[in-house]
Design a protein around this motif. Structure first.
Motif, mmCIF file in Angstrom:
data_model
loop_
_atom_site.group_PDB
_atom_site.id
_atom_site.type_symbol
_atom_site.label_atom_id
_atom_site.label_comp_id
_atom_site.label_asym_id
_atom_site.label_seq_id
_atom_site.Cartn_x
_atom_site.Cartn_y
_atom_site.Cartn_z
ATOM 1 N N ARG A 28 0.902 -1.311 0.057
ATOM 2 C CA ARG A 28 0.064 -0.112 -0.012
ATOM 3 C C ARG A 28 0.865 1.244 0.127
ATOM 4 O O ARG A 28 0.619 1.999 -0.734
ATOM 5 C CB ARG A 28 -0.943 0.090 1.186
ATOM 6 C CG ARG A 28 -2.157 -0.936 1.075
ATOM 7 C CD ARG A 28 -3.201 -0.447 2.016
ATOM 8 N NE ARG A 28 -2.669 -0.891 3.367
ATOM 9 C CZ ARG A 28 -2.724 -1.772 4.127
ATOM 10 N NH1 ARG A 28 -3.083 -3.005 3.731
ATOM 11 N NH2 ARG A 28 -2.203 -1.899 5.465
ATOM 12 N N ASP A 29 2.010 1.159 0.774
ATOM 13 C CA ASP A 29 2.687 2.538 0.685
ATOM 14 C C ASP A 29 3.472 2.748 -0.411
ATOM 15 O O ASP A 29 3.732 3.904 -0.911
ATOM 16 C CB ASP A 29 3.775 2.419 1.960
ATOM 17 C CG ASP A 29 3.202 2.347 3.368
ATOM 18 O OD1 ASP A 29 2.021 2.801 3.557
ATOM 19 O OD2 ASP A 29 3.933 1.984 4.385
ATOM 20 N N LEU A 33 3.066 6.044 -2.987
ATOM 21 C CA LEU A 33 4.265 6.503 -3.340
ATOM 22 C C LEU A 33 4.271 6.658 -4.999
ATOM 23 O O LEU A 33 4.575 7.869 -5.541
ATOM 24 C CB LEU A 33 5.586 5.836 -2.871
ATOM 25 C CG LEU A 33 6.870 6.554 -3.595
ATOM 26 C CD1 LEU A 33 7.076 8.100 -3.008
ATOM 27 C CD2 LEU A 33 8.127 5.710 -2.891
ATOM 28 N N ALA A 34 3.932 5.481 -5.615
ATOM 29 C CA ALA A 34 3.941 5.512 -7.071
ATOM 30 C C ALA A 34 3.008 6.480 -7.865
ATOM 31 O O ALA A 34 3.148 7.048 -8.659
ATOM 32 C CB ALA A 34 3.574 4.159 -7.434
ATOM 33 N N THR A 35 1.622 6.245 -6.917
ATOM 34 C CA THR A 35 0.670 7.383 -7.323
ATOM 35 C C THR A 35 0.957 8.803 -7.526
ATOM 36 O O THR A 35 0.652 9.716 -8.277
ATOM 37 C CB THR A 35 -0.524 7.180 -6.606
ATOM 38 O OG1 THR A 35 -0.853 5.610 -6.759
ATOM 39 C CG2 THR A 35 -1.675 8.020 -6.840
ATOM 40 N N PHE A 38 3.429 9.532 -10.177
ATOM 41 C CA PHE A 38 2.831 9.546 -11.243
ATOM 42 C C PHE A 38 2.072 10.938 -11.255
ATOM 43 O O PHE A 38 2.169 11.553 -12.486
ATOM 44 C CB PHE A 38 1.883 8.309 -11.521
ATOM 45 C CG PHE A 38 1.230 8.380 -12.670
ATOM 46 C CD1 PHE A 38 1.658 8.108 -13.867
ATOM 47 C CD2 PHE A 38 -0.128 8.739 -12.918
ATOM 48 C CE1 PHE A 38 0.985 8.033 -15.354
ATOM 49 C CE2 PHE A 38 -1.169 8.800 -13.964
ATOM 50 C CZ PHE A 38 -0.141 8.351 -15.139
ATOM 51 N N ARG A 39 1.337 11.324 -10.382
ATOM 52 C CA ARG A 39 0.572 12.586 -10.524
ATOM 53 C C ARG A 39 1.615 13.865 -10.668
ATOM 54 O O ARG A 39 1.516 14.866 -11.720
ATOM 55 C CB ARG A 39 -0.087 12.797 -9.270
ATOM 56 C CG ARG A 39 -1.302 12.074 -9.054
ATOM 57 C CD ARG A 39 -2.080 12.540 -7.712
ATOM 58 N NE ARG A 39 -3.205 11.764 -7.588
ATOM 59 C CZ ARG A 39 -3.666 11.165 -6.653
ATOM 60 N NH1 ARG A 39 -2.964 11.664 -5.273
ATOM 61 N NH2 ARG A 39 -4.810 10.753 -6.415
ATOM 62 N N GLU A 40 2.787 13.739 -10.114
ATOM 63 C CA GLU A 40 3.754 14.820 -10.385
ATOM 64 C C GLU A 40 4.069 14.954 -11.743
ATOM 65 O O GLU A 40 4.657 15.806 -12.489
ATOM 66 C CB GLU A 40 4.985 14.589 -9.418
ATOM 67 C CG GLU A 40 5.823 15.901 -9.423
ATOM 68 C CD GLU A 40 5.244 17.160 -8.742
ATOM 69 O OE1 GLU A 40 5.678 18.092 -9.172
ATOM 70 O OE2 GLU A 40 4.285 17.212 -8.053
ATOM 71 N N ALA A 41 4.224 13.416 -12.357
ATOM 72 C CA ALA A 41 5.111 13.437 -13.559
ATOM 73 C C ALA A 41 4.124 13.923 -14.741
ATOM 74 O O ALA A 41 4.358 14.428 -15.765
ATOM 75 C CB ALA A 41 5.375 11.987 -13.937
#
Length: 132
Positions: A28-29, A33-35, A38-41
């Motif tokens: 989950r963590d 972090l990946a989410t 991804f949002r920032e990218a």
């Protein structure tokens, strides 16, 4: 993440439960972090695409201005209609040449990368064999 210390009284089922909950929390963590990454990218990609569109629009307007300048310059020697016709024909010739070059380049491309496809098929077959 808190980890309970292993006590001599811990049973195997308790240890498996701890491993399961810690693994779930870790997954989950990592997903959070990946989410966020991804949002920032995606935000930067969207901004970059918008600015690239603006740059393309400005380049088209600049090209239009240069074409108009060429027509006006040629109109000093020829009638305006003839100057516009000459520049228009020149632009169509350039577009035709670019189209022919791009057609030749597209014909040189292979539909799929053969080596990669063969490698993927081999990997799939090895996984299938390992499962048997």
């Amino acid at each position: 993440m808190t980890v309970k210390p292993k006590t001599p009284d811990s049973s195997i089922s308790e240890l498996v439960n701890q491993l399961s909950s810690q693994t779930s929390r870790l997954v989950r963590d990592e997903m959070k972090l990946a989410t966020s990454e991804f949002r920032e990218a995606a935000k930067h990609a969207g901004l970059g695409a918008g600015l690239l569109s603006v740059a393309g629009l400005l380049a088209i307007l600049g090209l239009g201005t240069l074409v108009t300048s060429a027509i006006a310059g040629l109109a000093l020697v020829l009638p305006l209609w003839a100057a516009a016709l000459a520049i228009g024909v020149l632009l169509f010739v350039a577009a035709g040449i670019a189209g022919l070059i791009s057609k030749k380049q597209l014909q040189k491309t292979e539909p799929l990368p053969e080596q990669t496809m063969a490698s993927v098929k081999q990997d799939i077959n090895e996984v299938k064999e390992a499962r048997r």
